[in-house]
Scaffold this motif. Sequence first.
Motif, PDB file in Angstrom:
ATOM      1  N   ARG A 116      -2.065 -10.955  17.975  1.00  0.00           N
ATOM      2  CA  ARG A 116      -1.471 -10.968  16.608  1.00  0.00           C
ATOM      3  C   ARG A 116      -2.014  -9.555  15.962  1.00  0.00           C
ATOM      4  NH1 ARG A 116       0.651 -14.865  13.409  1.00  0.00           N
ATOM      5  NH2 ARG A 116       0.896 -13.284  11.840  1.00  0.00           N
ATOM      6  N   VAL A 117      -1.178  -8.819  15.212  1.00  0.00           N
ATOM      7  CA  VAL A 117      -1.917  -7.592  14.543  1.00  0.00           C
ATOM      8  C   VAL A 117      -1.470  -8.090  12.894  1.00  0.00           C
ATOM      9  CG1 VAL A 117      -1.571  -5.442  13.830  1.00  0.00           C
ATOM     10  CG2 VAL A 117      -1.702  -5.937  16.183  1.00  0.00           C
ATOM     11  N   TYR A 118      -2.461  -8.190  12.106  1.00  0.00           N
ATOM     12  CA  TYR A 118      -2.196  -8.636  10.669  1.00  0.00           C
ATOM     13  C   TYR A 118      -2.052  -7.308   9.806  1.00  0.00           C
ATOM     14  CZ  TYR A 118      -3.201 -13.218  12.517  1.00  0.00           C
ATOM     15  OH  TYR A 118      -3.337 -14.490  13.076  1.00  0.00           O
ATOM     16  N   TYR A 119      -1.374  -7.349   8.844  1.00  0.00           N
ATOM     17  CA  TYR A 119      -1.171  -6.426   8.022  1.00  0.00           C
ATOM     18  C   TYR A 119      -1.750  -6.834   6.547  1.00  0.00           C
ATOM     19  CZ  TYR A 119       1.652  -5.189  11.780  1.00  0.00           C
ATOM     20  OH  TYR A 119       2.312  -4.925  12.900  1.00  0.00           O
ATOM     21  N   SER A 120      -2.574  -6.144   5.867  1.00  0.00           N
ATOM     22  CA  SER A 120      -3.104  -7.071   4.811  1.00  0.00           C
ATOM     23  C   SER A 120      -2.827  -5.737   3.772  1.00  0.00           C
ATOM     24  CB  SER A 120      -4.654  -7.160   4.839  1.00  0.00           C
ATOM     25  OG  SER A 120      -5.451  -7.199   3.748  1.00  0.00           O
ATOM     26  N   GLY A 121      -1.908  -6.227   2.661  1.00  0.00           N
ATOM     27  CA  GLY A 121      -1.752  -5.442   1.506  1.00  0.00           C
ATOM     28  C   GLY A 121      -2.944  -5.075   0.894  1.00  0.00           C
ATOM     29  N   TYR A 122      -3.357  -4.057   0.453  1.00  0.00           N
ATOM     30  CA  TYR A 122      -4.923  -3.747  -0.216  1.00  0.00           C
ATOM     31  C   TYR A 122      -4.819  -4.152  -1.644  1.00  0.00           C
ATOM     32  CZ  TYR A 122      -8.585  -1.071  -2.168  1.00  0.00           C
ATOM     33  OH  TYR A 122      -9.629  -0.706  -3.201  1.00  0.00           O
ATOM     34  N   ILE A 123      -5.768  -4.899  -1.954  1.00  0.00           N
ATOM     35  CA  ILE A 123      -5.891  -5.432  -3.488  1.00  0.00           C
ATOM     36  C   ILE A 123      -6.988  -4.656  -4.008  1.00  0.00           C
ATOM     37  CG2 ILE A 123      -6.603  -7.448  -4.829  1.00  0.00           C
ATOM     38  CD1 ILE A 123      -5.748  -9.132  -1.865  1.00  0.00           C
ATOM     39  N   PRO A 124      -6.610  -3.830  -4.750  1.00  0.00           N
ATOM     40  CA  PRO A 124      -7.786  -3.079  -5.612  1.00  0.00           C
ATOM     41  C   PRO A 124      -8.923  -3.770  -5.855  1.00  0.00           C
ATOM     42  CG  PRO A 124      -5.568  -2.586  -6.310  1.00  0.00           C
ATOM     43  CD  PRO A 124      -5.246  -3.656  -5.573  1.00  0.00           C
ATOM     44  N   ILE A 125     -10.195  -3.213  -5.476  1.00  0.00           N
ATOM     45  CA  ILE A 125     -11.366  -3.917  -5.986  1.00  0.00           C
ATOM     46  C   ILE A 125     -12.532  -3.095  -6.399  1.00  0.00           C
ATOM     47  CG2 ILE A 125     -11.371  -5.876  -4.381  1.00  0.00           C
ATOM     48  CD1 ILE A 125     -12.554  -4.259  -2.036  1.00  0.00           C
ATOM     49  N   SER A 126     -12.108  -1.858  -6.537  1.00  0.00           N
ATOM     50  CA  SER A 126     -13.075  -0.859  -6.798  1.00  0.00           C
ATOM     51  C   SER A 126     -12.380   0.297  -7.751  1.00  0.00           C
ATOM     52  CB  SER A 126     -13.977  -0.331  -5.596  1.00  0.00           C
ATOM     53  OG  SER A 126     -13.294   0.692  -5.273  1.00  0.00           O
ATOM     54  N   ASN A 127     -13.272   1.010  -8.209  1.00  0.00           N
ATOM     55  CA  ASN A 127     -12.862   2.431  -9.317  1.00  0.00           C
ATOM     56  C   ASN A 127     -13.059   3.709  -8.342  1.00  0.00           C
ATOM     57  OD1 ASN A 127     -12.132   1.330 -11.713  1.00  0.00           O
ATOM     58  ND2 ASN A 127     -14.532   0.842 -12.081  1.00  0.00           N
ATOM     59  N   ASP A 128     -13.184   3.402  -6.876  1.00  0.00           N
ATOM     60  CA  ASP A 128     -13.284   4.597  -6.118  1.00  0.00           C
ATOM     61  C   ASP A 128     -11.772   5.526  -6.094  1.00  0.00           C
ATOM     62  OD1 ASP A 128     -13.166   6.238  -3.755  1.00  0.00           O
ATOM     63  OD2 ASP A 128     -14.520   4.797  -2.805  1.00  0.00           O
ATOM     64  N   THR A 129     -12.118   6.866  -6.360  1.00  0.00           N
ATOM     65  CA  THR A 129     -10.901   7.473  -6.658  1.00  0.00           C
ATOM     66  C   THR A 129     -10.031   7.778  -5.515  1.00  0.00           C
ATOM     67  OG1 THR A 129     -12.175   9.358  -6.527  1.00  0.00           O
ATOM     68  CG2 THR A 129     -11.879   9.019  -8.674  1.00  0.00           C
ATOM     69  N   ARG A 130     -10.508   7.536  -4.518  1.00  0.00           N
ATOM     70  CA  ARG A 130      -9.616   7.742  -2.925  1.00  0.00           C
ATOM     71  C   ARG A 130      -8.552   6.805  -2.840  1.00  0.00           C
ATOM     72  NH1 ARG A 130     -14.943   7.606   0.623  1.00  0.00           N
ATOM     73  NH2 ARG A 130     -15.518   6.440  -0.780  1.00  0.00           N
ATOM     74  N   MET A 131      -8.677   5.721  -3.680  1.00  0.00           N
ATOM     75  CA  MET A 131      -7.640   4.665  -3.450  1.00  0.00           C
ATOM     76  C   MET A 131      -6.952   4.176  -4.850  1.00  0.00           C
ATOM     77  SD  MET A 131      -9.844   2.173  -1.051  1.00  0.00           S
ATOM     78  CE  MET A 131     -11.224   2.080  -2.036  1.00  0.00           C
ATOM     79  N   PRO A 132      -6.052   3.309  -4.581  1.00  0.00           N
ATOM     80  CA  PRO A 132      -5.272   2.778  -5.698  1.00  0.00           C
ATOM     81  C   PRO A 132      -6.315   2.465  -6.629  1.00  0.00           C
ATOM     82  CG  PRO A 132      -4.166   2.145  -3.737  1.00  0.00           C
ATOM     83  CD  PRO A 132      -5.318   2.583  -3.163  1.00  0.00           C
ATOM     84  N   VAL A 133      -5.821   2.613  -8.020  1.00  0.00           N
ATOM     85  CA  VAL A 133      -6.677   2.075  -9.068  1.00  0.00           C
ATOM     86  C   VAL A 133      -6.885   0.523  -9.407  1.00  0.00           C
ATOM     87  CG1 VAL A 133      -6.647   4.330 -10.632  1.00  0.00           C
ATOM     88  CG2 VAL A 133      -4.804   2.442 -10.927  1.00  0.00           C
ATOM     89  N   LEU A 134      -7.855   0.058  -9.955  1.00  0.00           N
ATOM     90  CA  LEU A 134      -7.691  -1.358 -10.381  1.00  0.00           C
ATOM     91  C   LEU A 134      -6.700  -1.808 -11.033  1.00  0.00           C
ATOM     92  CD1 LEU A 134     -11.489  -1.824 -11.022  1.00  0.00           C
ATOM     93  CD2 LEU A 134     -10.393  -2.894  -9.206  1.00  0.00           C
ATOM     94  N   GLY A 135      -6.193  -3.102 -10.820  1.00  0.00           N
ATOM     95  CA  GLY A 135      -5.061  -3.690 -11.784  1.00  0.00           C
ATOM     96  C   GLY A 135      -3.807  -3.343 -10.794  1.00  0.00           C
ATOM     97  N   THR A 136      -3.470  -2.315  -9.988  1.00  0.00           N
ATOM     98  CA  THR A 136      -2.547  -1.878  -8.982  1.00  0.00           C
ATOM     99  C   THR A 136      -2.171  -3.313  -8.435  1.00  0.00           C
ATOM    100  OG1 THR A 136      -3.361   0.110  -8.625  1.00  0.00           O
ATOM    101  CG2 THR A 136      -1.246  -0.613  -7.587  1.00  0.00           C
ATOM    102  N   GLN A 137      -0.784  -3.540  -8.423  1.00  0.00           N
ATOM    103  CA  GLN A 137      -0.085  -4.860  -7.730  1.00  0.00           C
ATOM    104  C   GLN A 137      -0.384  -4.723  -6.311  1.00  0.00           C
ATOM    105  OE1 GLN A 137       1.254  -7.909  -7.956  1.00  0.00           O
ATOM    106  NE2 GLN A 137       0.047  -7.687  -9.970  1.00  0.00           N
ATOM    107  N   PRO A 138      -0.893  -5.611  -5.460  1.00  0.00           N
ATOM    108  CA  PRO A 138      -0.888  -5.542  -4.091  1.00  0.00           C
ATOM    109  C   PRO A 138       0.660  -5.129  -3.551  1.00  0.00           C
ATOM    110  CG  PRO A 138      -1.615  -7.816  -4.624  1.00  0.00           C
ATOM    111  CD  PRO A 138      -1.496  -6.901  -6.030  1.00  0.00           C
TER     112      PRO A 138
END
Lengths: 253, 418
Positions: B251-273
């Motif tokens: 299997r290869v699993y795909y995991s929708g990213y759930i925002p967990i930090s305020n890191d500017t490199r990634m989607p902001v907190l509160g974004t829907q997965p």
Amino acid sequence: MIYVFDGSLEGLLTAVFEYFERKPKTVLLQTEKVFQPDAFTESLKIVNNRAKADRVWNGLQKRLDKQWRRRFYCAYLSELPEIFNSLFQFSNYIFNHPAGAEKNFGNEHVLAIAQIATKVEREKHRMEAFIRFQHTADGMFYCGIDPDFNVLPLIVKHFKDRYADQQWIIYDLKRRYGLFYDLLSVTEITIELNAKNLKQPTVQQLNGTEEMYANLWKDYFKSTNIESRKNTKLHVQHVPKRYWKYLTEKQLS
Amino acid sequence: MSEHLREKLNILADAAKYDVSCSSSGSDRKNTNKGVGNGHSSGICHTYTEDGRCVSLLKILLTNHCIFDCAYCVSRKSNDIERAAFTVDEVVELTMNFYRRNYIEGLFLSSGIFKNADFTMERLLRVVKKLRLEENYNGYIHLKTIPGASDELIKEAGLYADRMSINLEMPTESGLKLLAPEKTHGEVIRSLDFVQNQVVQFKDEKKLIKSVPKFVPAGQSTQMVIGATPETDKDIMYTADRFYKSFALRRVYYSGYIPISNDTRMPVLGTQPPLLRENRLYQTDWLMRFYGFNVRELLNDANPHLDIDIDPKLSWALRNLQHFPIDINTADYRMILRVPGIGVGSANKIVQARKFGKLHIYQLKNIGISYNRAKHFIKCADTPFQLKDYQATQIKGFILAESNSKYLKTDNNQLILF
């Protein structure tokens, strides 16, 4: 023509035998429970006969492979009133046609049996998944269930193989019989106890650590959930509400 | 003791939940010498969380202390969270007691990296050894391969685990470099490759000598985080395809990213997965593995992204209308499988049933195909004659009009008048 039988597998197979002995034109098979005498249709009461039933079963065994024999048995265990007639017609169809006729999914009885068997297998699988044993004070692992279909005969092997070093009881509350494993073999039992106690043993009847592990499990169930992905519809689709009563993690703590 | 354990379980189950894999299938381990547990070839999901994911295994970290600082991970070093660690005995106790009550199908054991890779791997190994050797436990064990652990440790672990996995984390090397500078795909590939070679070797030996023990009988799997970095669906699925082929992954699993930090490199907190995107990727994955599609047919330079409003199979069919309509009563099994609305089960039934006579619409409906969808792509014995050839966009319109996506809360094609 209506054939009336007692609902047993033996009766069903005897009815197939009687059909081929008499060859009436069209026959409907019904259980005694649902049979209503009808002024315009004749009826025949099927008398169970082990020898006749065995002959029919041997015949089916020759014609059907392992998968289809299992489907036949599963469909029978569904206990649905209309499935008996389907099984009856299916058997006649198999005996009346050359080998391989069971693959004709365009035939309504073939399809009905394949589909009902799938439902029964699903219920069996659900029982394997949703049974939650409770550790009792006398060291027994107990669970009471009331499955949609009579699946106990199908789940014996799974639980016997898996829990070989612990004594367990799985009790069907609806059909009033259960399975008891005594570390050597599984036997069929009936328990004379009030229904409430069979459903949920009292605290005194349970092992001292039972509550702790039940709570740990409930905690785990909560912690492993991801809030932001909440999807109640999917949840209920996988765990229909009628099964919640079995599930430790769905009980209030 | 119980309160302390509860707290630890809460922390370490919470930290482990972002690992998606929960399958318990593929192992046929038998219950030997009257022990407890066995493998179930198709796996059993014992319950489902409220987010609709199955719970089959007790999925926990041995510890959430970690020396790494990967931006997408809750257990990263710089994150200010409660830390905890199980002892070996605690994990064994929990697993056995949950298993005996039929709560779980087995154990999924992962861990943050404390000290170094070998130290961590050695601890994981101690847990599985104790379960297998002392408790006579034959249930399922899914063990994480710790990147960079020594070959000897991995090899020994493989003798006790049913499945091993190691996560790619990001679909591309550049994505990984951005968020987890300390990690590389190379390391993951090395571990996957090592385990796969061992699997093959053990299988070969087994052919000659019957007593050769099982080695990772349920194979390996991996996981990618989706939506944290700007990869296209094509990048993701091509990577998946490569890994399926090179390492015989289950299997290869795909995991929708759930925002967990305020890191500017990634989607902001509160974004829907990105749940819908994740769903489409899994659909593509299934088409590759069970429906005989090549990933290049589904995703290519002309279509680097999957359609959001329709599934990839329908989308492929609409792009390739020249193959349709096909005659259900004569077409190849492979082509029947490609018709939107027909699954593997129905396709099998159709090819068996048509030997007994031409199939009609009512029979197809009874067999269980999604007829309203499939009717645009098939002909059968009593299909009404049709003069007009519909365009792909028209067919798409028909299908969308009568289906309502579970992801769209309100139907936005039509205004509500009343």
